[in-house]
Design a protein around this motif. Sequence first.
Motif, PDB file in Angstrom:
ATOM      1  N   CYS A 182      40.249 101.793 119.215  1.00  0.00           N
ATOM      2  CA  CYS A 182      40.630 100.181 118.592  1.00  0.00           C
ATOM      3  C   CYS A 182      40.645 100.567 117.349  1.00  0.00           C
ATOM      4  N   GLN A 183      39.462 101.227 116.533  1.00  0.00           N
ATOM      5  CA  GLN A 183      40.008 101.787 115.011  1.00  0.00           C
ATOM      6  C   GLN A 183      41.691 102.960 115.162  1.00  0.00           C
TER       7      GLN A 183
ATOM      8  N   ILE B 126      26.634  98.233 117.804  1.00  0.00           N
ATOM      9  CA  ILE B 126      27.512  98.737 118.446  1.00  0.00           C
ATOM     10  C   ILE B 126      28.679  97.469 118.831  1.00  0.00           C
TER      11      ILE B 126
ATOM     12  N   THR C 162      35.725  94.476 115.114  1.00  0.00           N
ATOM     13  CA  THR C 162      37.082  94.399 115.311  1.00  0.00           C
ATOM     14  C   THR C 162      38.065  93.780 115.861  1.00  0.00           C
TER      15      THR C 162
ATOM     16  N   VAL D 145      34.856 103.073 123.085  1.00  0.00           N
ATOM     17  CA  VAL D 145      36.249 101.676 122.814  1.00  0.00           C
ATOM     18  C   VAL D 145      36.013 101.504 121.066  1.00  0.00           C
ATOM     19  N   LEU D 146      34.920 101.077 120.516  1.00  0.00           N
ATOM     20  CA  LEU D 146      35.704 100.630 118.966  1.00  0.00           C
ATOM     21  C   LEU D 146      36.003 102.147 118.461  1.00  0.00           C
TER      22      LEU D 146
ATOM     23  N   PRO E 293      31.254 102.126 124.987  1.00  0.00           N
ATOM     24  CA  PRO E 293      31.773 101.362 123.757  1.00  0.00           C
ATOM     25  C   PRO E 293      31.847 101.329 122.371  1.00  0.00           C
TER      26      PRO E 293
ATOM     27  N   SER F 113      29.787  95.873 115.538  1.00  0.00           N
ATOM     28  CA  SER F 113      31.198  95.863 114.920  1.00  0.00           C
ATOM     29  C   SER F 113      32.818  96.171 115.831  1.00  0.00           C
ATOM     30  N   LEU F 114      31.648  96.097 117.737  1.00  0.00           N
ATOM     31  CA  LEU F 114      33.351  95.755 118.239  1.00  0.00           C
ATOM     32  C   LEU F 114      33.738  94.563 118.730  1.00  0.00           C
TER      33      LEU F 114
END
Length: 287
Positions: free
Chosen positions: A240-241, A175, A182, A236-237, A233, A178-179
Amino acid sequence: MILLISGLMIIWGFAEGAYLYVLMTGGTLAAYEGLLAPALIAGAAAAFLLCRWYRRLCGRGRNPLPAGKLSLREGGAYFIILAAAGIVTLSHFTGYYVVDLSDAVYEMAINTVSGGVLAGQHPFTGEAAGSIPLRIRILGLYALYAAVMDKAGLSAYMLMGQIVPAIIWFLHMGIMASLGRTLLRGRERYLWLFVSLAAVMVLATAHIEGMIGYRLFYEGFSGETIRAAILLPFCVLCCCQKRWLPALLCVAAEASLVWTTYGIGYCALVMVVFLAVTLWQKRREKS
C-alpha cells in the motif's frame, strides 16, 4: 513498524542461514547453538545498517501528509474495546490451555532437544531423518525454538504456547495499527475502531479451526501463524505504501518459515496483484 518488522526478518534470515549451514554439514543442535549467537549479532548489525539506509532512501523527495490528531474523546471508546481484547488474550496466554501438538514445528523442536540432532526424527512417524522431506527440513523455525529451550531451560509449553503467541499478538496489533493509519489517512479518528475490530476478530475466531484467532491461541508458534498474523498484513502494508523491498523480505521469510510451492507463497501473490494494479494505474495515467 515497517523498519521494525523488516529488521526482525533480516535477523531471522541470518538465523536461517546458520541453520541451513549446520544442517547441510550434518551438524548437531550444539553446533547450531554455537553458531546462532554470532548469526543473531551479525543479523542485528545488518538490520540496523540496512534499515537506516532504507529510511534515508525513502525519505528523499517525500513530503508526507500531516497526520490528523486523534482526541481522547474520539478514541476513548475504541481504546477500551482494544484494551479489553488485549486483557482477555493475555489472560488466555498466561493461563493453562491446550496447545495444538499436531504441528510439525512443535514435535520437531521437542525431538531436537531430546535427541540433539537437527531434523533427526520424523515428527509424526518417529522414523529417521531420511524420511523427512527436504521441503520441511529446510524450515529452521523448530531449531530456533529448540536452541532457546535448551539454553534458557524453558519448557515447550511456556515458549511455544505462551511467550511466542503473545509476541506474535502484539506485533500483529502493531501492524494492523500501521495498516489502519495508511488506509485511513485523513480520517485517523476511526483508527482505534479499525484496530479494535481487528482485535475482536481474533477473539471471535479463537475456536474456529484454521482462522487467525485459532492459530494465535492454539498454534501461535507455527510458521502458518506467523504468515497469517505478521507476514501477510505486513506485505499488504508495504505494498500500500509502495515499499517493495520490505515486501520482498516477506516473500523470502515466508519461504523459510512455511513450505510453499517452489518458494512462491501468498506474499508473492499479494505483491504480484499490487504490482499489476500499480502498473495498470500508471499506464492509464499516461493514456
